[in-house]
Design an enzyme around this catalytic site. Structure first.
Site, PDB file in Angstrom:
ATOM      1  N   GLY A   7      22.426 -20.225 -10.772  1.00  0.00           N
ATOM      2  CA  GLY A   7      23.643 -19.426 -10.584  1.00  0.00           C
ATOM      3  C   GLY A   7      24.890 -19.794 -11.405  1.00  0.00           C
ATOM      4  CB  ALA A   8      25.341 -19.537 -15.025  1.00  0.00           C
ATOM      5  N   GLY A   9      27.903 -18.862 -11.919  1.00  0.00           N
ATOM      6  CA  GLY A   9      28.892 -18.216 -11.794  1.00  0.00           C
ATOM      7  C   GLY A   9      30.219 -19.185 -11.914  1.00  0.00           C
ATOM      8  CG  MET A  11      31.958 -23.560  -7.729  1.00  0.00           C
ATOM      9  SD  MET A  11      33.345 -24.563  -8.017  1.00  0.00           S
ATOM     10  CE  MET A  11      32.706 -26.065  -7.437  1.00  0.00           C
ATOM     11  N   GLY A  12      28.971 -22.890 -10.903  1.00  0.00           N
ATOM     12  CA  GLY A  12      27.694 -23.180 -11.893  1.00  0.00           C
ATOM     13  C   GLY A  12      28.265 -23.468 -13.367  1.00  0.00           C
ATOM     14  CB  ALA A 132      35.223 -22.981 -11.010  1.00  0.00           C
ATOM     15  CE  LYS A 188      34.814 -27.199   0.062  1.00  0.00           C
ATOM     16  NZ  LYS A 188      33.940 -26.826  -1.149  1.00  0.00           N
ATOM     17  CD  GLU A 274      29.768 -18.680   0.234  1.00  0.00           C
ATOM     18  OE1 GLU A 274      30.656 -19.230   0.298  1.00  0.00           O
ATOM     19  OE2 GLU A 274      28.602 -18.980  -0.427  1.00  0.00           O
TER      20      GLU A 274
HETATM   21  P1  NAD Z   1      29.997 -16.805  -8.086  1.00  0.00           P
HETATM   22  O1  NAD Z   1      29.738 -15.776  -7.412  1.00  0.00           O
HETATM   23  O2  NAD Z   1      31.044 -17.133  -9.045  1.00  0.00           O
HETATM   24  O3  NAD Z   1      28.443 -17.459  -8.907  1.00  0.00           O
HETATM   25  C1  NAD Z   1      27.389 -17.218  -8.349  1.00  0.00           C
HETATM   26  C2  NAD Z   1      26.719 -16.559  -9.504  1.00  0.00           C
HETATM   27  O4  NAD Z   1      25.196 -16.810  -8.873  1.00  0.00           O
HETATM   28  C3  NAD Z   1      27.069 -15.415  -9.910  1.00  0.00           C
HETATM   29  O5  NAD Z   1      27.104 -15.429 -11.287  1.00  0.00           O
HETATM   30  C4  NAD Z   1      25.684 -14.409  -9.664  1.00  0.00           C
HETATM   31  O6  NAD Z   1      25.207 -13.582 -10.751  1.00  0.00           O
HETATM   32  C5  NAD Z   1      24.587 -15.724  -9.576  1.00  0.00           C
HETATM   33  N1  NAD Z   1      23.290 -15.223  -8.636  1.00  0.00           N
HETATM   34  C6  NAD Z   1      23.304 -15.068  -7.569  1.00  0.00           C
HETATM   35  N2  NAD Z   1      21.992 -14.719  -7.304  1.00  0.00           N
HETATM   36  C7  NAD Z   1      21.257 -14.951  -8.263  1.00  0.00           C
HETATM   37  C8  NAD Z   1      19.857 -14.445  -8.400  1.00  0.00           C
HETATM   38  N3  NAD Z   1      19.008 -14.177  -7.561  1.00  0.00           N
HETATM   39  N4  NAD Z   1      19.475 -14.843  -9.847  1.00  0.00           N
HETATM   40  C9  NAD Z   1      20.247 -15.136 -10.820  1.00  0.00           C
HETATM   41  N5  NAD Z   1      21.690 -15.242 -10.851  1.00  0.00           N
HETATM   42  C10 NAD Z   1      22.122 -15.112  -9.237  1.00  0.00           C
HETATM   43  O7  NAD Z   1      30.043 -18.081  -7.059  1.00  0.00           O
HETATM   44  P2  NAD Z   1      30.783 -19.447  -7.124  1.00  0.00           P
HETATM   45  O8  NAD Z   1      32.466 -19.220  -6.695  1.00  0.00           O
HETATM   46  O9  NAD Z   1      30.523 -20.307  -8.166  1.00  0.00           O
HETATM   47  O10 NAD Z   1      30.422 -19.961  -5.675  1.00  0.00           O
HETATM   48  C11 NAD Z   1      29.110 -20.783  -5.433  1.00  0.00           C
HETATM   49  C12 NAD Z   1      29.067 -21.763  -4.398  1.00  0.00           C
HETATM   50  O11 NAD Z   1      29.863 -22.648  -4.061  1.00  0.00           O
HETATM   51  C13 NAD Z   1      29.514 -21.010  -3.019  1.00  0.00           C
HETATM   52  O12 NAD Z   1      28.767 -21.336  -1.988  1.00  0.00           O
HETATM   53  C14 NAD Z   1      30.783 -21.205  -2.759  1.00  0.00           C
HETATM   54  O13 NAD Z   1      31.249 -20.998  -1.459  1.00  0.00           O
HETATM   55  C15 NAD Z   1      30.645 -22.653  -3.270  1.00  0.00           C
HETATM   56  N6  NAD Z   1      32.178 -23.118  -3.683  1.00  0.00           N
HETATM   57  C16 NAD Z   1      33.174 -22.440  -4.720  1.00  0.00           C
HETATM   58  C17 NAD Z   1      34.136 -22.903  -5.142  1.00  0.00           C
HETATM   59  C18 NAD Z   1      34.921 -22.098  -6.030  1.00  0.00           C
HETATM   60  O14 NAD Z   1      36.298 -22.463  -6.492  1.00  0.00           O
HETATM   61  N7  NAD Z   1      34.445 -20.984  -6.844  1.00  0.00           N
HETATM   62  C19 NAD Z   1      34.552 -24.218  -4.706  1.00  0.00           C
HETATM   63  C20 NAD Z   1      33.771 -24.940  -3.954  1.00  0.00           C
HETATM   64  C21 NAD Z   1      32.629 -24.416  -3.462  1.00  0.00           C
END
Ligand code: NAD
Length: 313
Positions: A7-9, A11-12, A132, A188, A274
């Site tokens: 999951g390279a969004g 946070m990834g 992020a 949290k 979520e």
């Molecule tokens: P995001 O949507 O930016 O990233 C998730 C990624 O996973 C997406 O790029 C998506 O394409 C990929 N994905 C999903 N299912 C998939 C699959 N089956 N195969 C391949 N890729 C797949 O989400 P995020 O903002 O990075 O959040 C991730 C987690 O971290 C969540 O639980 C969020 O609540 C938590 N979080 C986020 C933040 C923040 O600042 N963004 C801070 C703390 C915690």
């Protein structure tokens, strides 16, 4: 260490970038085709506190994993909660008996999902205060600081958990071992379980909602529901401390002007939320333990109602 980010969004990419800068072999896995295509071609563009940089990282679509010999030591899961099970299914080709899996998603009860795909002795859970944002395909924005708390699911995993803590800290991710990580996860979840749903439904930022005359009563009631359920799971929350932590976010000169991630997901980006893994998890667990959770139940339904009204995907 060989690390896969599942999951390279937002946070990834943060964790992947920082771990790679620290000298680890990082592989990204994501299903977003444009994102994967751009990273393959040009690398990942990273804006770190306003400074632009670029890093080349191997990246795969889930469909490309079948024939790869990646020998991954550690997978870090970073999908949204509702995408977790599909991701765990998708990464089966790269898991072996000794691949450890760390879950840092927001929300409660993810270990129950991870357990269906990964042996319990390889599972590590935690949470993170890092943030992020994705600015577009292949582009991530990193700002501020944060930390990570984590723990092994089984007692014999403590030594490995400490190694993971060391690995993350070496990369500047400020990680700490916790003997009782469920406590931090619940704490949290209380912050997310109040601010996320309320801001999303009431269409306001944290300060505008937090500073109304009824906010404190709503927040107290929701925190009580979380704390009553947590108690049944052996977690004693200091309710006043949690409420003070939430109230500290109301300052419009601090993060009060921020719109929580659920607002950004649903209202700005028309994405499913979520909620089922935050307030919805409290409703499910409340039913199991015979605890009434009417505010969490109502907020969960309101958010689902809004998701349907907006045709969120
Ligand atoms: P995001 O949507 O930016 O990233 C998730 C990624 O996973 C997406 O790029 C998506 O394409 C990929 N994905 C999903 N299912 C998939 C699959 N089956 N195969 C391949 N890729 C797949 O989400 P995020 O903002 O990075 O959040 C991730 C987690 O971290 C969540 O639980 C969020 O609540 C938590 N979080 C986020 C933040 C923040 O600042 N963004 C801070 C703390 C915690």
């Amino acid at each position: 260490m060989k690390i896969a980010i599942a999951g390279a969004g937002a946070m990834g990419c943060r964790f992947g970038y920082m771990l790679s800068e620290a000298g680890n072999e990082v592989t990204l896995i994501d299903q977003w085709e444009d994102h994967v295509k751009i990273i393959k071609k040009d690398g990942l563009s990273v804006n770190v506190d306003g400074k632009e940089t670029k890093v080349g990282l191997p990246v795969y679509l889930p469909s490309e994993l079948e024939n790869q010999q990646l020998d991954i030591d550690l997978v870090i899961l970073f999908t949204k909660a509702l995408q977790l099970a599909n991701m765990l299914q998708a990464i089966q080709p790269i898991l072996n008996k000794s691949t450890n899996v760390l879950c840092l998603l927001n929300g409660i009860g993810h270990e129950e999902t991870v357990e269906r795909y990964v042996p319990r002795e390889n599972i590590f859970i935690g949470n993170t205060m890092w943030t992020a944002g994705i600015e577009g395909p292949g582009k991530v924005k990193l700002f501020g600081s944060g930390n990570v708390e984590l723990q092994n699911l089984l007692p014999e995993g403590k030594e490995t958990a400490l190694e993971i803590v060391h690995l993350l800290s070496e990369a500047g991710l400020n990680a700490k071992y916790s003997d009782h990580v469920l406590h931090s996860i619940y704490r949290k979840a209380c912050v997310n379980g109040t601010l996320n749903g309320l801001c999303t439904i009431l269409d306001g930022n944290i300060a505008t909602i937090g500073n109304t005359s009824v906010a404190e009563h709503m927040i107290r009631t929701i925190v009580d529901e979380f704390a009553d359920v947590a108690e049944k799971e052996g977690v004693t929350l200091d309710r006043e401390a949690v409420i003070s932590q939430i109230k500290a976010t109301f300052d419009p000169n601090g993060i009060g002007k921020h719109y929580p991630s659920m607002y950004q997901d649903l209202i700005l980006n028309n994405r499913l939320t979520e909620i089922d893994y935050i307030n919805g998890a409290i409703v499910r667990k409340g039913k199991k333990y015979g605890i009434d959770t009417p505010y969490c139940a109502f907020l969960t339904e309101l958010v689902h109602c809004k998701e349907e009204m907006l045709g969120a995907k």
